[in-house]
Design an enzyme around this catalytic site. Structure first.
Site, PDB file in Angstrom:
ATOM      1  N   LYS A 213       5.870 -20.033  11.765  1.00 25.93           N
ATOM      2  CA  LYS A 213       6.370 -20.544  13.044  1.00 25.93           C
ATOM      3  C   LYS A 213       6.264 -19.465  14.138  1.00 25.93           C
ATOM      4  O   LYS A 213       6.023 -18.297  13.845  1.00 25.93           O
ATOM      5  CB  LYS A 213       7.811 -21.040  12.873  1.00 25.93           C
ATOM      6  CG  LYS A 213       7.922 -22.223  11.879  1.00 25.93           C
ATOM      7  CD  LYS A 213       7.343 -23.473  12.457  1.00 25.93           C
ATOM      8  CE  LYS A 213       7.049 -24.645  11.543  1.00 25.93           C
ATOM      9  NZ  LYS A 213       7.850 -25.014  10.434  1.00 25.93           N
TER      10      LYS A 213
HETATM   11  C1  LIG Z   1       8.272 -26.287   9.542  1.00 26.68           C
HETATM   12  C2  LIG Z   1       8.837 -27.596   9.958  1.00 26.68           C
HETATM   13  C3  LIG Z   1      10.057 -28.058   9.470  1.00 26.68           C
HETATM   14  C4  LIG Z   1      10.781 -27.405   8.324  1.00 26.68           C
HETATM   15  O1  LIG Z   1      11.150 -26.092   8.553  1.00 26.68           O
HETATM   16  P1  LIG Z   1      11.738 -25.214   7.344  1.00 26.68           P
HETATM   17  O2  LIG Z   1      12.343 -24.022   8.045  1.00 26.68           O
HETATM   18  O3  LIG Z   1      10.592 -24.845   6.469  1.00 26.68           O
HETATM   19  O4  LIG Z   1      12.754 -26.031   6.636  1.00 26.68           O
HETATM   20  C5  LIG Z   1      10.598 -29.222  10.010  1.00 26.68           C
HETATM   21  N1  LIG Z   1       9.948 -29.914  10.945  1.00 26.68           N
HETATM   22  C6  LIG Z   1       8.744 -29.528  11.415  1.00 26.68           C
HETATM   23  C7  LIG Z   1       8.078 -30.347  12.474  1.00 26.68           C
HETATM   24  C8  LIG Z   1       8.143 -28.364  10.921  1.00 26.68           C
HETATM   25  O5  LIG Z   1       6.917 -28.007  11.343  1.00 26.68           O
END
Ligand SMILES: *Cc1c(COP(=O)(O)O)cnc(C)c1O
Length: 383
Positions: free
Chosen positions: A182
């Site tokens: 992210k």
């Molecule tokens: C990465 C992601 C998540 C989940 O995030 P985590 O921290 O891995 O639980 C949820 N929604 C979207 C759109 C994502 O890209």
């Protein structure tokens, strides 16, 4: 040349922050996490922020705190990562998938209005690829229903804004992910923000098993304090070791957002008159540019991925339509015809490398590879 799909920004400069975290006698959430929560609240201009160990556990925490459970429906977009729907399943509610806009791939107010039923308890718009949904429109589609919570999936959109309003400002809860790929990352982590004080307090309790005192408070005042458990919680707090990796990235966020914007614009200009489709960018938004997806005809997508990989360019797919994975198809009987836009996009989409450390030479390599290897593939198929 080899171009990674993603490279995190952490390195030797972050070792001092880790050393500080290790100096604490107890390595759970503590002083550092509280500091980061204040930094996040200040950046977003939202009064309450809680760090969590993932977006997913943060979302389960929020849904529990909002009282969403068995018998309830939660409206989610069909074009998203499966986590958006999985958290609804985990609290025992039913995810109600809606198809998305064909140009932006975002959830629309019209789709929400159509999916709304007396059982609806929450709506989770996803700011897909970093572009914010029409939150005022979606709020309006709820038709004054104050028993329906508006929860932003802002996993792609920590630094984005809609007419100057950041995630959390126009909803009940916004949830972020600091997962490995992210825009802001500590490997695994997340955050919840809300304007509602009572909800924040309840989420804080649920984040720690439902205990009335966190580990840090059990020893506040110099001695041991007893705790009670008043409701069922889970374990969704973030360790200070990981929290320590966040402040530098948050402090640099305007710089990295500008870098991402320049890279995204360069891709966009390079592919402007070619055969690859790209999502529309809407006006009045600060796009967080988490991903740069392009779309090829479904029968050529996998060949396109292989063609780029052959010249060292790593790509991924974000995302195949969530309701069409085996679990949801088998449980609810979903078919591609029920989500034509998400299905068509999901079968043709691929994401190109996009991150501040991507050099101009690397990006030029990706652009040249796409033009030289994908364009002939796509145009000869169209002829
Ligand atoms: C990465 C992601 C998540 C989940 O995030 P985590 O921290 O891995 O639980 C949820 N929604 C979207 C759109 C994502 O890209």
């Amino acid at each position: 040349m080899k171009v990674d799909f993603y490279r995190h920004p952490l390195g030797a400069d972050d070792l001092a922050a880790l050393t500080e975290a290790l100096a604490s006698p107890i390595l759970t959430n503590g002083r550092i996490g509280e500091r980061v929560e204040r930094q996040i609240a200040e950046f977003l201009q939202i009064p309450h922020a809680l760090l969590t160990n993932s977006w997913s556990n943060g979302a389960v925490t929020a849904l529990r705190a909002l009282g969403v459970g068995p018998g309830d429906e939660v409206i989610v977009p069909a074009m998203t990562f499966i986590a958006t729907a999985n958290v609804v399943e985990w609290v025992g509610a039913r995810p109600v998938f809606v198809d998305v806009d064909a140009d932006t791939l975002l959830m629309t107010p019209e789709a929400v209005a159509q999916a709304l039923t007396p059982r609806t308890r929450a709506v989770i718009p996803v700011h897909l690829y970093g572009q914010m949904c029409d939150l005022p429109g979606i709020r309006q589609a709820l038709d004054g229903r104050d028993d329906v919570a508006l929860i932003e999936d802002a996993a792609h959109c920590f630094e984005g804004a809609l007419q100057g309003r950041r995630p959390g400002a126009l909803s009940d809860v916004a949830i972020f992910s600091f997962y490995a790929t992210k825009n802001v990352t500590c490997g695994e982590g997340g955050a919840i923000v809300t304007r509602h004080a009572a909800l924040a307090e309840r989420m804080r309790r649920i984040r720690s098993q439902g205990m009335t005192q966190g580990a840090k408070d059990r020893f506040s005042g110099g001695g041991y304090n007893h705790w009670d458990m008043t409701e069922l919680g889970l374990k969704s707090n973030l360790s200070d070791i990981l929290a320590a990796l966040l402040p530098a990235q948050i402090a640099a966020i305007e710089t990295t957002r500008t870098q991402r914007q320049h890279l995204a614009q360069r891709y966009r200009d390079a592919f402007a008159n070619g055969p690859l489709r790209m999502p529309h960018w809407l006006p009045q938004r600060d796009h967080a540019h988490h991903l740069f997806p392009v779309h090829a005809p479904a029968d050529l997508r996998d060949a396109a991925i292989r063609a780029l990989e052959e010249v060292g360019v790593s790509v991924t797919v974000n995302y195949r339509a969530a309701p069409l994975v085996t679990y949801y198809r088998e449980k609810y009987g979903f078919t591609p015809e029920m989500f034509p836009v998400s299905h068509a996009w999901g079968e043709g989409v691929l994401s190109l490398p996009l991150y501040p450390a991507l050099t101009a030479a690397e990006q030029a390599w990706v652009i040249d590879a796409a033009r030289a290897r994908l364009y002939p593939l796509l145009t000869s198929a169209a002829a």
